[in-house]
Structures are given as C-alpha cells and as structure tokens.
Design an enzyme around this catalytic site. Sequence first.
Site, short mmCIF file in Angstrom:
data_model
loop_
_atom_site.label_atom_id
_atom_site.label_comp_id
_atom_site.label_asym_id
_atom_site.label_seq_id
_atom_site.Cartn_x
_atom_site.Cartn_y
_atom_site.Cartn_z
N LYS A 78 1.03 -1.36 0.07
CA LYS A 78 -0.02 -0.03 0.14
C LYS A 78 0.88 1.29 0.18
O LYS A 78 1.95 1.04 0.72
CB LYS A 78 -0.74 0.04 1.21
N SER A 158 -9.68 2.40 2.79
CA SER A 158 -8.96 2.91 1.91
C SER A 158 -8.00 2.05 0.96
O SER A 158 -7.48 2.34 0.16
CB SER A 158 -8.24 3.93 2.72
N SER A 182 -10.57 0.04 6.91
CA SER A 182 -9.91 0.20 5.61
C SER A 182 -8.90 -0.99 5.17
O SER A 182 -8.55 -1.16 4.06
CB SER A 182 -8.70 1.19 5.63
#
Length: 491
Positions: A78, A158, A182
């Site tokens: 990420k 997210s 998330s």
Amino acid sequence: MTDLTSLTLADARDALKRKSFSASELTEAHLAAMEKARVLNAYVLETPDEARMMAQAADIRLGKGEAGPLEGIPLGIKDLFATKGVRTTACSKILGNFVPPYESTVTAQLWRDGAVMLGKLNNDEFAMGSSNETSAFGPVVNPWRREGSEAKLVPGGSSGGSAAAVAAGLCVGATGTDTGGSIRQPAAFAGITGIKPTYGRCSRWGTVAFASSLDQAGPFARTVRDAAILLRSMSGHDPKDTTSVDRPVPDFEAAVGRSVKGMKIGIPKEYRLDGMPAEIEKLWGRGGEWLKAAGAELVEVSLPHTKYALPAYYIVAPAEASSNLARYDGVRYGLRVPGRNVIEMYENSRAEGFGAEVRRRIMIGTYVLSAGYYDAYYLRAQKVRTLIKKDFEDCFAKGVHAMLTPATPSAAFGIGEKGGADPVEMYLNDIFTVTVNMAGLPGIAVPAGKDAQGLPLGLQLIGRPFDEETLFSLGEVIEQAAGRLTPAKWW
C-alpha cells in the site's frame, strides 16, 4: 503447470521450497498479470527492476537452503508504507514525487523474511475514504462485476488497491492499513481475507499517519492461512514506535485448523440495524450456524454504546488527522506552490495539494480541537470511546471468546454512486468496523458468500486483545464452509 498467479501463499511457499518453479518465474508471472490488468488501476507504481533483483536474491537463498518464511513471495505494498528509494505518496498530490530515505518497519520485516516487492498499491488519499475514489491517481476498479453488468464497482477503501490486486491475482498478498475498517471493508468487497490486528501488534513507524491512535497495519490474502503467515512477519515489537507492544509474536499459522469446540461466540444485538438488507442478515445467521456446527456456542451480547461509535470516530479521526497532516506545508518536501510570503505559500500548497475529502477532514478536525469546542467535541468523543471499549471488555469478561458480525452493510457499489452530495452516506460504510478501531481490538473479514447479483459478501470476527489466533481458527471454519471466491476475468 498451474497458473502461478492463482496460487495461495502457502502453496507458493511450499512449491518454491520443492523447487517446482523459481522465485523469478513466480515474479515474472505476476509482473505479466499486472501489465494486463492496468485497467483496474490497482498499482500506482510498478517496480519490476526491484522485483527481479529481489527474486534473484531469493532464488540464491532457496538454492542454499537458507529460505526465510516468505522467501520469493511477491507482494504489493500500500502506498502508505515508506519504501526506501521508491516513491511513496499516500496517493496525494501534496507528497509529489517524495522518495523516502528510509524503510517502514513493516516492509523491512517482509524483506527480511525474503518477500519480493512488485510495486506500490493505490489507496484513498491519506487513507481517508471507504471506496478508493479519493486517490490522486484515480479510483481503483473492483475485479468483481455484477452478473450481467459491465458497471465498474469500487473495491472499498482505503486499501482498495491492495484488495483488488490480491483478488485479481496481481500479487500473492498485500499490506494494508486499517483506521476505521480500511482492511476489512475492502477485503469483504473483493471476496478475500483481511485482518486488522490488535492496536500495537504491528509497528506504525514509517507508515504515513492518518489517525495515530486508530491506525494499524495488517495483511490482505486469498485465504485465512495466508493472512496468518503474513501477519507473523509483519508483527513484532519496534522500539521506534512507542505504541508498539513488547510481547512475543505467536505462530499464527499454527492456529489455522485448530478446534473451536466450546468457544463462546457473541452476537451483538446492536448490529441488527434498521433497514439492513435481508441477504446480510441471512449471511450473518448462516455464519453462526457454521460456527455452531464446528462446536462453538452462540450467545447474544449487548454493546450498548455502538450507536455512538460512528459519530465519535468522525470526531477523533479527523482531529488526529488535522494534527498529523500539519507537517505537509510545502517547506521541506513534497509539493510547493509559491506565494508572496510564507503564510500564502502554506495556504497555496495545502489548498492545491490536498483533495476535497482530506480538506474536509482537516477542517472538521481543526474545528473540534479549537478553543471552546475541544471539551464539547473531542474530549466527549474520547469518553465515548472509553465506554465502547468497556462494552467489549464486559462481554469478554463473561467468557465470550469472539464476536460475529457482518463486515459491511452491503456488497460493493458502483464508482460514483455514493457520497457525492452527502459525505455521511459514504461514512456509513464503516458502521460495523469502526468500533473495533475505537476499542483497539483485532478484527478479521472473511468471505462468506455472494449477494443476489453475484458479488462477494464478508463476515467479521472481533477478538480479544492480542488474541488473533482465535480469529484465525474461527475464520478458517467460515472459509471451509463458504469456499474460496474468485472473480471471473474480464480485464
């Protein structure tokens, strides 16, 4: 030969040790898959040169019999984790082409154990969002589609890029962060497993901060076993992070397949929301039946302060974000937009560098921390947070081992479908997940079935502090009953 991009992490690990194929072959297969799947926009930066170098080094270690626990396993990272010498932007314009001179602790531990970096994955800007539509690099497209429709769906947020990449076979596993859901919400939307460990289990050092008392790193994987393998490498005490807990890291993989006989599973009555879709209710009931069939006992529990979790979260998280994001001022690194004086330069840089959702949360956060409002909002929200935590503690004190809840209030929705005029509509996606962050507990999302349109749905298990092992044991029961879900390839 099996398609190398559809292997589970455990299978790939074992096959590499048997020399069925090399780490370089496994990496090349994933790099080729990434190239074909750019329409999904899961990666914001592909790092093929680094991947090939790391895979070659892994092959040498495998050849010498010196393999680490993740030797040769290709992972996506990420874009919130600092990667030394590799651009890290948190998917925000304000970080520009920032290249960190250091490595985050979580990624350093993955490389220590032999993993290979394929690239940086898309996410909502500064992890603020539930659909991956706030990224400066544009939205991620979910590899799943509704039956008979070509409409593009969100992968959740997210960590949407991480969920989409794992589901689409663009990496064997991925890192994510979870501040209010998330990891668990995108995992549910993409039909994969994601775990948010207990707060303090994984170091936050070198991870771009959103809300420091809520953020926690965790893994995405195709199976519960794979998530357990990854979490072991990601966990551990780090003196560089004062919130990192100094306690031994268990062999999480050993908990997968362990008997759940006699375990007490709480079903929180407050999670039965008005207007909850019938298919979510049905899925929840079915999950309970599976656990019961495996020997667990279901008990109704009460978490009376649940209804205050979302409003309290949307005071605490923006307040911490407003404080954390003050460092992005255009002075030392990242985007700088000139002005007539230093104040104007700050204003111009931040106005142009931050997207609408980030600006909204900074303004909310600054407001609730301002003189005269601090006690009315922030302090009160922290008191509510203590009550939410106590609700869970009371249930665990009565012998409850874990709780079973839905992971999301619906399946994945279309890109641009929610939150346009009313941001609260988007915030409601976190309704089942924020309590876990507010209480600092571990939570896992496991795929449990599909909705009427053929989209994946997940169930969430919430555990006692530092008892991720129980979640892996229970998650495996659900996974075995529901089976693995794989999207039909259209890209």
